[in-house]
Design an enzyme around this catalytic site. Structure first.
Site, PDB file in Angstrom:
ATOM      1  N   GLU A 184       0.313  -1.331  -0.322  1.00 38.57           N
ATOM      2  CA  GLU A 184       0.059   0.110   0.147  1.00 38.57           C
ATOM      3  C   GLU A 184       0.720   0.950   0.098  1.00 38.57           C
ATOM      4  OE1 GLU A 184      -2.827   0.706   3.525  1.00 38.57           O
ATOM      5  OE2 GLU A 184      -3.744   2.368   2.441  1.00 38.57           O
ATOM      6  N   LYS A 226      -2.321  -2.279  -3.340  1.00 35.70           N
ATOM      7  CA  LYS A 226      -3.517  -0.852  -2.928  1.00 35.70           C
ATOM      8  C   LYS A 226      -3.224   0.385  -3.118  1.00 35.70           C
ATOM      9  CE  LYS A 226      -6.113  -0.947   1.373  1.00 35.70           C
ATOM     10  NZ  LYS A 226      -6.493  -0.686   2.550  1.00 35.70           N
TER      11      LYS A 226
HETATM   12  P1  13P Z   1      -9.055   3.985   3.761  1.00 30.78           P
HETATM   13  O1  13P Z   1      -9.708   3.487   2.289  1.00 30.78           O
HETATM   14  O2  13P Z   1      -9.981   4.738   4.829  1.00 30.78           O
HETATM   15  O3  13P Z   1      -8.124   4.997   3.063  1.00 30.78           O
HETATM   16  O4  13P Z   1      -7.984   2.789   4.637  1.00 30.78           O
HETATM   17  C1  13P Z   1      -7.634   2.320   3.442  1.00 30.78           C
HETATM   18  C2  13P Z   1      -6.599   1.766   5.043  1.00 30.78           C
HETATM   19  O5  13P Z   1      -6.352   0.353   4.929  1.00 30.78           O
HETATM   20  C3  13P Z   1      -5.451   2.731   4.803  1.00 30.78           C
HETATM   21  O6  13P Z   1      -3.881   1.781   5.421  1.00 30.78           O
END
Ligand code: 13P
Length: 349
Positions: A184, A226
């Protein structure tokens, strides 16, 4: 490796996405207090239990990400959360980064921590039932949009290098441990920047992340990326249509994400559910026109759960209404991503 590919195939099953319910104890506590709920371990457990036991959740949700605290907690009937997830056909995942700290000699740039002792923690999480993991690196759009070339030594470049290295080391350790890494890199929406600034920042970040993943020997077929969608800053005055978000997002992904990556599960980043779903739908429609190589789904946190928390507010009598709010948001997100690449990611060599 075949176990990892099987996990990925389950996580990206058509019509489903991932629910991010992994706020750290500190973040979750802040959100509970804001909703008028005492920040106790029992209340954090009750809130996560409300989410997980939403009737029919497994129709739309293939994986749920917990934090360390929740992974070790149980529902009131004594079923540990990872088992309760599996009973509902949902894979349990675990957030393994330990948050951010300031990166020296930069202008407010942070680096995500958590590599120390990670091999041992991953072993423990796997024994507790987790099949996948998550690590979030955070990037400022303006700082990263102007990050210089390979030899530049500006704050943006330092932040991108340090965080991409961390993500790659984490991903390699996960694959070694038999867990699928959710990678991510988030260019955050804070700021008044134009969408083109987010686009440049996202391109710079993804280029470095995939260079580091490759260098560290990470198998691209056994990760889920992500990323943020390419969107303007929250304080930007220029309105942007979902079609433009889709065009810029797919252009950036095409330039930097290898086709071997099976799936891209977007974070919501603070977008409301309707916005995030409209953008996800537009991205999927364009992906179908362009025959993009990845499944494009969601791994939303706030865009799925905010309405449920605001409805619940710690009141047991509001549980059913809060679960209905979560179900509606999940159903909307699931309906927004019907595109399936050919050949299916699960069988791609
Ligand atoms: P959000 O969709 O609220 O941005 O959260 C996703 C997430 O896993 C943040 O680390």
């Amino acid at each position: 490796m075949s176990d990892l590919l099987e996990t990925v195939a389950g996580l990206v099953a058509p019509g489903t996405g991932i629910l991010a319910a992994d706020e750290s104890v500190a973040t979750m506590s802040r959100r509970l207090v804001r909703a008028g709920v005492d920040a106790t371990p029992a209340n954090r457990r009750d809130y996560r239990a409300l989410l997980l036991t939403t009737p029919g959740l497994g129709q739309w949700i293939s994986g749920i990400i917990f934090c360390d605290e929740t992974l070790g907690q149980s529902l009131v009937d004594g079923t540990p959360f990872p088992f309760a997830a599996r009973e509902r056909g949902i894979q349990p995942g675990i957030k393994v980064d330990t948050g951010v700290s300031p990166l020296p000699f930069t202008d407010g740039v942070t680096v995500t921590e958590g590599l120390d002792g990670l091999r041992d923690r991953l072993e423990r999480f796997r024994a507790q039932g987790a099949t996948f993991a998550k690590w979030r690196a955070v990037f400022n759009a303006r700082v990263c949009a102007t990050a210089g070339g390979r030899s530049a030594k500006d704050s943006g470049r330092r932040g991108i290098r340090a965080n991409a290295h961390g993500l790659a080391r984490y991903a390699a350790l996960c694959q070694e441990a038999g867990l699928v890494p959710v990678v991510e890199p988030e260019v955050v929406m804070d700021g008044d920047h134009h969408i083109s600034v987010c686009e440049r920042a996202t391109a710079n970040v993804l280029a470095q992340v995939f260079a580091e993943l490759d260098l560290m020997g990470v198998d691209a077929r056994a990760i889920v990326l992500k990323p943020n969608m390419v969107v303007p800053g929250t304080q930007s005055e220029a309105p942007v249509l979902a079609a433009e978000v889709a065009r810029r997002t797919l252009k950036t992904l095409r330039a930097h994400v290898p086709p071997a990556v099976p799936a891209i599960a977007f974070l919501s980043g603070g977008q409301r559910n309707d916005q995030a779903c409209a953008n996800l739908r537009a991205i999927n429609e364009l992906a179908a026109e362009e025959a993009a190589p990845w499944r494009l789904t969601f791994s939303f946190g706030r865009a799925l759960v905010d309405d449920a928390l605001a409805t619940w507010r710690g009141d047991p009598d509001a549980t059913a209404a809060a679960q209905a709010a979560l179900a509606a948001n999940c159903a909307r997100a699931a309906a927004a991503h019907r595109y399936t690449p050919e050949p299916s990611p699960a069988v791609r060599p």
